[in-house]
Design a protein around this motif. Structure first.
Motif, PDB file in Angstrom:
ATOM      1  N   CYS A   1       0.917  -1.212  -0.088  1.00 57.59           N
ATOM      2  CA  CYS A   1       0.002   0.216  -0.146  1.00 57.59           C
ATOM      3  C   CYS A   1       0.850   1.210   0.037  1.00 57.59           C
ATOM      4  CB  CYS A   1      -1.179   0.185   1.071  1.00 57.59           C
ATOM      5  SG  CYS A   1      -1.948   1.628   1.272  1.00 57.59           S
ATOM      6  N   ARG A   2       0.600   2.354  -1.066  1.00 54.17           N
ATOM      7  CA  ARG A   2       1.298   3.301  -1.060  1.00 54.17           C
ATOM      8  C   ARG A   2       0.393   4.657  -1.001  1.00 54.17           C
ATOM      9  NH1 ARG A   2       3.226   4.528  -5.256  1.00 54.17           N
ATOM     10  NH2 ARG A   2       2.402   3.089  -6.466  1.00 54.17           N
ATOM     11  N   ILE A   3      -0.744   4.399  -0.288  1.00 56.18           N
ATOM     12  CA  ILE A   3      -1.690   5.226  -0.258  1.00 56.18           C
ATOM     13  C   ILE A   3      -1.518   6.661   0.460  1.00 56.18           C
ATOM     14  CG2 ILE A   3      -4.066   5.553   0.792  1.00 56.18           C
ATOM     15  CD1 ILE A   3      -5.141   3.241  -1.276  1.00 56.18           C
TER      16      ILE A   3
ATOM     17  N   GLY B   1       3.450   5.301   4.427  1.00 60.02           N
ATOM     18  CA  GLY B   1       4.067   4.038   3.906  1.00 60.02           C
ATOM     19  C   GLY B   1       5.107   4.237   2.879  1.00 60.02           C
TER      20      GLY B   1
ATOM     21  N   CYS C   1       3.663   0.467   2.815  1.00 55.88           N
ATOM     22  CA  CYS C   1       3.408  -0.503   3.942  1.00 55.88           C
ATOM     23  C   CYS C   1       2.909  -1.845   3.087  1.00 55.88           C
ATOM     24  CB  CYS C   1       2.124  -0.177   4.814  1.00 55.88           C
ATOM     25  SG  CYS C   1       2.287   1.228   5.936  1.00 55.88           S
TER      26      CYS C   1
ATOM     27  N   GLY D   1      -0.928  -2.336   7.774  1.00 51.99           N
ATOM     28  CA  GLY D   1      -0.003  -1.235   7.700  1.00 51.99           C
ATOM     29  C   GLY D   1      -0.237  -0.514   8.804  1.00 51.99           C
ATOM     30  N   ILE D   2       0.725   0.801   8.710  1.00 48.77           N
ATOM     31  CA  ILE D   2       0.947   1.551   9.962  1.00 48.77           C
ATOM     32  C   ILE D   2      -0.548   2.309  10.481  1.00 48.77           C
ATOM     33  CG2 ILE D   2       2.136   3.807  10.664  1.00 48.77           C
ATOM     34  CD1 ILE D   2       3.945   3.182   8.521  1.00 48.77           C
ATOM     35  N   CYS D   3      -1.224   2.405   9.324  1.00 49.71           N
ATOM     36  CA  CYS D   3      -2.625   2.928  10.006  1.00 49.71           C
ATOM     37  C   CYS D   3      -3.664   1.906  10.587  1.00 49.71           C
ATOM     38  CB  CYS D   3      -3.345   3.604   8.716  1.00 49.71           C
ATOM     39  SG  CYS D   3      -3.888   2.631   7.414  1.00 49.71           S
TER      40      CYS D   3
ATOM     41  N   ALA E   1      -4.397  -0.738   8.625  1.00 45.10           N
ATOM     42  CA  ALA E   1      -5.205  -1.319   7.245  1.00 45.10           C
ATOM     43  C   ALA E   1      -4.644  -2.908   7.166  1.00 45.10           C
ATOM     44  CB  ALA E   1      -5.173  -0.499   6.090  1.00 45.10           C
TER      45      ALA E   1
ATOM     46  N   ILE F   1      -6.157  -3.578   2.090  1.00 47.17           N
ATOM     47  CA  ILE F   1      -5.104  -3.089   0.999  1.00 47.17           C
ATOM     48  C   ILE F   1      -5.419  -3.410  -0.197  1.00 47.17           C
ATOM     49  CG2 ILE F   1      -2.732  -3.314   0.676  1.00 47.17           C
ATOM     50  CD1 ILE F   1      -2.272  -3.066   3.705  1.00 47.17           C
TER      51      ILE F   1
ATOM     52  N   ARG G   1      -8.537  -2.023  -1.948  1.00 46.38           N
ATOM     53  CA  ARG G   1      -8.498  -0.546  -2.025  1.00 46.38           C
ATOM     54  C   ARG G   1      -7.565  -0.690  -3.545  1.00 46.38           C
ATOM     55  NH1 ARG G   1      -7.093   2.344   3.437  1.00 46.38           N
ATOM     56  NH2 ARG G   1      -4.830   1.601   3.030  1.00 46.38           N
TER      57      ARG G   1
ATOM     58  N   ILE H   1      -6.785   7.349   2.796  1.00 50.71           N
ATOM     59  CA  ILE H   1      -6.436   6.890   3.822  1.00 50.71           C
ATOM     60  C   ILE H   1      -7.676   7.347   4.987  1.00 50.71           C
ATOM     61  CG2 ILE H   1      -5.047   8.812   4.619  1.00 50.71           C
ATOM     62  CD1 ILE H   1      -3.643   7.072   6.535  1.00 50.71           C
TER      63      ILE H   1
HETATM   64 FE1  SF4 Z   1      -1.478   2.450   3.229  1.00 51.71          FE
HETATM   65 FE2  SF4 Z   1      -2.185   2.668   5.852  1.00 51.71          FE
HETATM   66 FE3  SF4 Z   1       0.402   2.348   5.148  1.00 51.71          FE
HETATM   67 FE4  SF4 Z   1      -0.613   4.642   4.393  1.00 51.71          FE
HETATM   68  S1  SF4 Z   1      -0.456   3.969   6.736  1.00 51.71           S
HETATM   69  S2  SF4 Z   1       0.563   3.330   3.216  1.00 51.71           S
HETATM   70  S3  SF4 Z   1      -2.860   3.924   4.145  1.00 51.71           S
HETATM   71  S4  SF4 Z   1      -1.404   0.869   4.915  1.00 51.71           S
END
Ligand code: SF4
Ligand code: MSK
Length: 636
Positions: free
Chosen positions: A47-49, A53, A55, A67-69, A71, A76, A79, A200
């Motif tokens: 994910c590069r949204i 990321g 991530c 991912g960090i958020c 998700a 992922i 999306r 995000i």
């Molecule tokens: Fe994607 Fe969430 Fe990582 Fe941002 S933090 S890149 S939205 S998974």
């Protein structure tokens, strides 16, 4: 590199060594250089949204599972998938908007370089959109058709679906899609909503995301249906025409101009201007004048309408330059390799971009606007004639490889051919032959080429097996280009590959329609935007049998799919109820939930579903089995 494991096209096999000798990398070399490709991306798990990321989720369950958020893999993957559908819908719909805006200006009398070439088609479109035609001028009707079409980009009432989808699908299907909440009301709003809900911190529910994506895919269908129909009114509805395909259509003694991309607005005018400038080309030493050839879907557009020969399809577009005899390549939008200007620089070839929103480093840009269409086309053709004078005779190498193709099977052309057997009820011969089993079913081949398959190979293997099983075959886009190049769109192919009962039907229709032999084995229905033509035919069949599209013995196959547009097409194909084969594993398998949603889950909701099989022979067997299942359910 052994090119035979990358392409089955004999012209590619002949020209790749030339590229190698010249030290110029091709798409096939760059593919090798990209190996191994990223496993996370392949599974859809990167994910590069947002800029926290990129991530990634560990598919083996050892590393991070979110991912960090926060998700997870299902969010992922979903999306990423639906953003691709939105991009595909945007691409087709921008093409459609361009045509609609041009038609609106034709209606206002502002574009003297364009006309309504098929008035009957315009009137029939007007009828489908509930626009009056009696006692009105053609330009007034054109203005109203374009204006109503543009409402599909503007309507803000989400309870009122887009006009074109409403005018194009059977009532049963529209009702189902309406109940599922996936009928688009506005193309732009639908695309914007996908981008917004995948930002995000928004929609994280994979099922909800995929359904939103399906609405975007259906907006893609809407955009392509209107693009096809308005193009027919402006430039003519295709009729069968005999032409040739593959690199041997480039001529040593002519000024060769390749038109590449998708939008017919410029290429149509280039065809006209080229015939007016033949004598200038001859004066420059080209004894055969100007030779326009097509590449990709602009190629399909001008091939269908004017019999312009097709030089090649997507994956081998670079090869045309290696002939050393391509004087100009003129491109508009979509599926144009950014490598082309650099390769052109190694030769005398003029590489010309024409759309202000699609420029490429190293290209000459000639800005195209409809109000100066002829003037622009004239300038472009003159650049090609000038380039002809700079050719290096020692580098000319045009493999004599080409095949005859009969193309131009719009749904109107198919109906006209059927009408020669039964004028009162043109669909009757088709229905009878499907019901009695002479035609086992119908398969639509769509989509691109990909370096993830041997170029054109999957198309050929599957088509030959289906034909042997008496399946009627239709094709669009680079799939159609593949069949044309490999000699599967002519009468000899019908003799060689069609099963006995299919051959008898194709012969009866072909002879009756004046082709002095059978219809070609595979009917060329147009560019990738023209998949709507096949849906038009299928809708007529479904209405006639009073069933839904999902009940028909009809399947789709995108055996070498690649582009976001292909993903959008395949997704609406599922949404309208068709079992849809993909020969390339889609970038979703990192999520079992999403994979299940688009296969089994989709089947429950839409009747259509994705059938993923990268072995072409097995894919063909599975498609035949699906067709038999559908027949069984219909009791035929
Ligand atoms: Fe994607 Fe969430 Fe990582 Fe941002 S933090 S890149 S939205 S998974
Ligand atoms: S050009 S979308 S590679 S079909 Fe229509 Fe071909 Fe696919 Fe582009």
């Amino acid at each position: 590199m052994d090119i035979k494991i990358r392409s089955s096209d004999p012209a590619v096999i002949a020209l790749c060594p030339v590229a190698e000798q010249e030290g110029i990398a091709t798409v096939f070399d760059r593919y090798e250089m990209q190996q191994p490709q990223c496993g996370f991306g392949t599974l859809g798990l990167c994910c590069r949204i947002c800029w926290k990321g990129p991530c990634r989720v560990d598919p083996f369950g050892d590393g991070p599972q979110a991912g960090i958020c926060g998700a997870g893999k299902d969010t992922i993957v979903a999306r990423n998938l639906i953003r691709m559908m939105a991009a595909g819908a945007a691409a087709h719909s921008e093409h459609g908007r361009h045509i609609a805006l041009a038609m609106q200006r034709v209606g206002k009398g502002e574009l003297p370089d364009y006309h309504i070439r098929d008035e009957e088609k315009l009137k029939s479109i007007a009828g489908r959109l509930d626009i009056a035609v009696a006692d009105r001028t053609i330009t007034d009707i054109a203005y109203d058709v374009a204006t109503k079409t543009l409402e599909d980009y503007q309507n803000q009432d989400s309870k009122v679906p887009c006009h074109w989808i409403s005018a194009s699908l059977p009532a049963k299907r529209l009702s189902l899609l309406g109940k599922l909440g996936v009928l688009p009301h506005n193309i732009d709003a639908t695309v914007a909503q996908i981008m917004s809900r995948t930002h995000i911190g928004c929609d994280a529910d994979p099922e909800n995301l995929v359904l939103g994506g399906m609405r975007g895919a259906l907006a893609d269908f809407n955009g392509m249906a209107l693009a096809t129909e308005l193009s027919d009114a402006m430039f003519g509805t295709p009729k069968p025409v005999v032409t040739q395909a593959n690199i041997g259509v480039i001529k040593k003694q002519a000024v060769n101009i390749a038109v590449n991309g998708h939008n017919p607005l410029l290429s149509e005018v280039i065809c006209d201007i080229a015939s007016e400038m033949n004598s200038i080309a001859r004066d420059a030493g080209a004894s055969e004048g100007i030779n326009i050839v097509g590449i990709c879907c602009t190629g399909n557009e001008v091939m269908m309408r004017h019999g312009i020969p097709l030089a090649t399809n997507y994956l081998s577009q670079e090869m045309a330059i290696f002939t050393g005899a391509l004087d100009a390549m003129v491109v508009d939008v979509q599926c144009i390799m950014p490598s082309l200007p650099q390769i052109s620089e190694c030769y005398h070839t003029e590489f010309i971009t024409t759309m202000d929103e699609n420029k490429m480093p190293g290209a000459r840009h000639v800005s195209f606007h409809e109000d100066k269409a002829r003037e622009t086309a004239r300038k472009i053709v003159q650049y090609a004639i000038d380039a002809y004078g700079r050719r290096d005779a020692k580098r000319i190498n045009i493999p004599d490889i080409k095949q005859t193709a009969i193309v131009g099977f719009s749904s109107e052309a198919v109906m006209a051919a059927l009408a020669t057997l039964n004028a009162a009820d043109p669909l009757a011969p088709l229905v009878e032959n499907i019901v009695n089993g002479n035609i086992l079913g119908v398969a639509l081949f769509a989509g691109c080429n990909s370096t993830r398959a041997i170029q054109d190979e999957n198309f050929q293997v599957i088509a030959k097996i289906l034909a042997r099983n008496n399946v009627l075959l239709l094709a669009t886009g680079c799939g159609a280009g593949a069949f044309a190049k490999h000699g599967l769109m002519n009468q000899q192919a019908t003799e060689a590959w069609a099963g006995d009962s299919l051959k008898a039907v194709l012969t009866a229709i072909g002879v009756s329609a004046g082709l002095e032999g059978p219809l070609p084995l595979i009917l060329h229905m147009g560019s990738c935007v023209d998949n709507s033509r096949a849906v038009q035919l299928a809708t007529a069949l479904a209405d006639r049998l009073n069933v839904d599209l999902s009940d028909l013995p009809l399947v789709a196959s995108a055996p070498e799919a690649m582009s976001e547009k292909a993903i959008a097409i395949a997704s609406w194909s599922v949404a309208i109820g068709l079992p849809t084969h993909l020969g390339i594993v889609p970038q979703v398998t990192g999520s079992a939930v999403v994979t299940d949603l688009i296969t089994e889950g989709a089947k429950d909701l839409f009747g259509g579903y994705f059938l993923v099989e990268s072995d072409p022979a097995l894919a063909a067997e599975k498609l035949v089995a699906v067709i038999r299942e559908k027949r069984h359910a219909l009791g035929i």
